[in-house]
Every structure is written in structure tokens, then in C-alpha cells.
Design a protein around this motif. Sequence first.
Motif, short mmCIF file in Angstrom:
data_model
loop_
_atom_site.label_atom_id
_atom_site.label_comp_id
_atom_site.label_asym_id
_atom_site.label_seq_id
_atom_site.Cartn_x
_atom_site.Cartn_y
_atom_site.Cartn_z
N HIS A 136 4.26 4.99 -11.36
CA HIS A 136 4.44 6.44 -11.27
C HIS A 136 5.91 6.71 -10.92
O HIS A 136 6.47 6.04 -10.05
CB HIS A 136 3.55 7.02 -10.17
N ARG B 10 4.19 -4.38 1.20
CA ARG B 10 3.15 -3.34 1.42
C ARG B 10 2.95 -3.10 2.91
O ARG B 10 2.90 -1.96 3.38
CB ARG B 10 1.84 -3.80 0.81
N GLU C 181 3.79 0.39 4.83
CA GLU C 181 2.74 1.13 5.55
C GLU C 181 3.11 1.32 7.02
O GLU C 181 2.90 2.39 7.59
CB GLU C 181 1.39 0.42 5.39
N ALA D 214 7.11 7.81 -1.60
CA ALA D 214 5.64 7.92 -1.69
C ALA D 214 5.14 7.21 -2.95
O ALA D 214 4.12 6.50 -2.92
CB ALA D 214 5.22 9.39 -1.69
N ASN D 215 5.85 7.37 -4.06
CA ASN D 215 5.45 6.68 -5.30
C ASN D 215 5.61 5.17 -5.18
O ASN D 215 4.82 4.41 -5.73
CB ASN D 215 6.27 7.20 -6.48
N ARG E 52 2.58 4.05 -3.39
CA ARG E 52 1.42 4.17 -4.27
C ARG E 52 1.44 3.09 -5.37
O ARG E 52 0.40 2.48 -5.68
CB ARG E 52 1.43 5.57 -4.91
N ASN E 53 2.60 2.84 -5.94
CA ASN E 53 2.71 1.81 -6.98
C ASN E 53 2.37 0.42 -6.45
O ASN E 53 1.75 -0.39 -7.14
CB ASN E 53 4.12 1.81 -7.58
N ALA F 225 0.31 -0.12 -3.84
CA ALA F 225 -1.13 -0.12 -3.55
C ALA F 225 -1.95 -0.24 -4.83
O ALA F 225 -3.01 -0.89 -4.85
CB ALA F 225 -1.50 1.15 -2.79
N GLU F 226 -1.48 0.37 -5.92
CA GLU F 226 -2.22 0.35 -7.19
C GLU F 226 -1.86 -0.85 -8.07
O GLU F 226 -2.26 -0.91 -9.24
CB GLU F 226 -1.96 1.65 -7.97
#
Length: 282
Positions: free
Chosen positions: A176, A218, A222, A255-256, A259-260, A262-263
Motif C-alpha cells: 500500500h 515488525r 509496533e 502507518a502503511n 500495515r505492509n 503485517a500483511e
Amino acid sequence: MASVAEHYGRGGRLAERILALAGEAEGAPGRRLTAADLAAFDQLHPRGRFATDEIAGLVDWRGLARFLDLGCGLGGPARYLAERQGVPAVGVDLTESFCADARALAAATGSDARFACADATRLPFADASFPLVLTQAASMNIPDKAALYREVARVLAPGGRFLLHDIQLGPAGAPHFPVPWAGEPCQSHLLTPDAQRAAIEAAGLRCALWQDRTAEVRAAVEAQRRAAAEARAAGRAPPPGAHSLQGPEFREMAANFARNLAEQRIRVTTALFTAPEAGTGK
Ligand SMILES: C[S@@+](CC[C@H](N)C(=O)[O-])C[C@H]1O[C@@H](n2cnc3c(N)ncnc32)[C@H](O)[C@@H]1O
């Protein structure tokens, strides 16, 4: 469509602000700042100086004449390692304002590091001129990986070392955007880990170590997001860092990035490669 250099240079000159932020830290006022004092602000890659220490620990620095940092950004890792390892640094970056800031910060900290504004796929150095080349979080912006790694292999001395700390494409597909290295998809050129390793080996370098660091990144991301949320909830400003210099748009990029990760759209790897010894081809 902004260029890669426009993306990184969007905040203008940053050296004065970095020196001001670092100068406010406990114990800093009244003395000359060191490269290590700036490390929270001038290392533009996941896990900052911890990752720099990690890759530095993979090689023996004793007796090295100098080292090259490709895509050196503001020059933070180059100055930090020059200071810590006692080896002169040369940094190369595409973004002119970063190179100007890198020189200003080297002057302010008395660092044995010099900087050239150049494209990593066309290096202004003679063949076999560095015993050690490193790069952190820069190849994502470089479409021609074959040219990049051909240049790394060309400037490395026989038996030289190539250290890598980089972001790659994960198994779940395209990231993203925007992300910290690209405001738009056209600025991003990620390879999968296997493809990147193959591209480096195709340039004639041998892989001595290849380690996935995605879980550590990660966890660090976090922890940083938790600390920032706790500070905000308590009515305090989150601790300053490299993010403080990158404008309001950086919040969405960060934030992306989380998210990237985590995904499983991005991975992070550290690696060590060696150049063939003279006359052996191995
Ligand atoms: C995410 S920053 C990392 C900077 C630095 N390595 C660090 O860890 O602090 C990526 C850097 O790569 C540089 N870069 C991108 N493409 C480049 C190229 N073709 N040649 C040289 N530098 C490049 C950018 O200008 C930017 O400074």
C-alpha cells in the motif's frame, strides 16, 4: 509524477534541525555533538542504528582503508560507522539536499566522512577501490538492479565485502502506498528476497549470509507505535526521531509501512556477500 530525489528532498535542508534536536538531548548541551548523538535522527531505515550495528558486526573492520555507503541519505550510518569503527567513510546519494546535509553534519561532528552526489548505478570511483561496500534501504528506489550490483562488484576490491540491509517484496503482493521510500508506486522497485539475492549473485558476488529480519522490524515498529500512542494519551509529545523531520505526510507513510509488514507485503533482510579473491574467480 515526482522523481525519487524530489520525494526525498521534499522537506528541504534538514541539518540545522537535526543538530537542534540532538542538541536538546540529555547530556548534549554545552559540548560538541558526535555522530552517535545524531543517530536517532539521521538513520533513515528500519531499526535505525541498531540495524547499522547489526550489519557492521558481520565483518572485521580492522585495517580497512575506507568504506563506501551507497544511497547514504543524510549520511548518518556512514558518519556513525566511521566514528565507531575508526574507518573513513565515503557516502554516495542521488538527493542533492541530503548530500549537502550529510557534509554539514560531518563538519559539525568532526567526522571522517565525505559525500558525493551520484547515481549508485554509475559510480564515480575506479575499479576495485573499496574493501567494503554497504547499503541500507536504498535499492527499493533503483529500477536497474543489474546495473546497481554490477557497480558494487566493480568497485569492490578482490575479497571485499558487501553488506546489505534492505526491504523486499513480500508474498502477499504490492505494498500500500505512500510508504517512506515512495510517495507514489512509480518510485518503488521492490524485488522478492530470492530475486534480489539472485541479482547480486549474478554480478559475481558470493552470498555468505542471508537473514530475514521482518519479525524484528515488525516488533520494533509496533513498540514505537505503542510508545507514541501512550505518550499522546498522557498528553505528551511522542519522543522525537527521524520521523519528526519528514513532514505531516510521513504519518500515513509510517502507518502503511506497519500495515505492509503485517500483511506480508514487504520483507526486510540483512546479508553479507563476498567478492572473488584475486585470480581465483571464487
Ligand atoms: C530510505 S533512504 C536511506 C538512506 C540511508 N541509507 C540510511 O539508511 O539512512 C534511501 C536513500 O537512497 C537514495 N537513492 C535512491 N536511489 C538512488 C540512486 N539511484 N543512487 C544513489 N542514491 C539513491 C535516496 O536519495 C535516499 O537518500
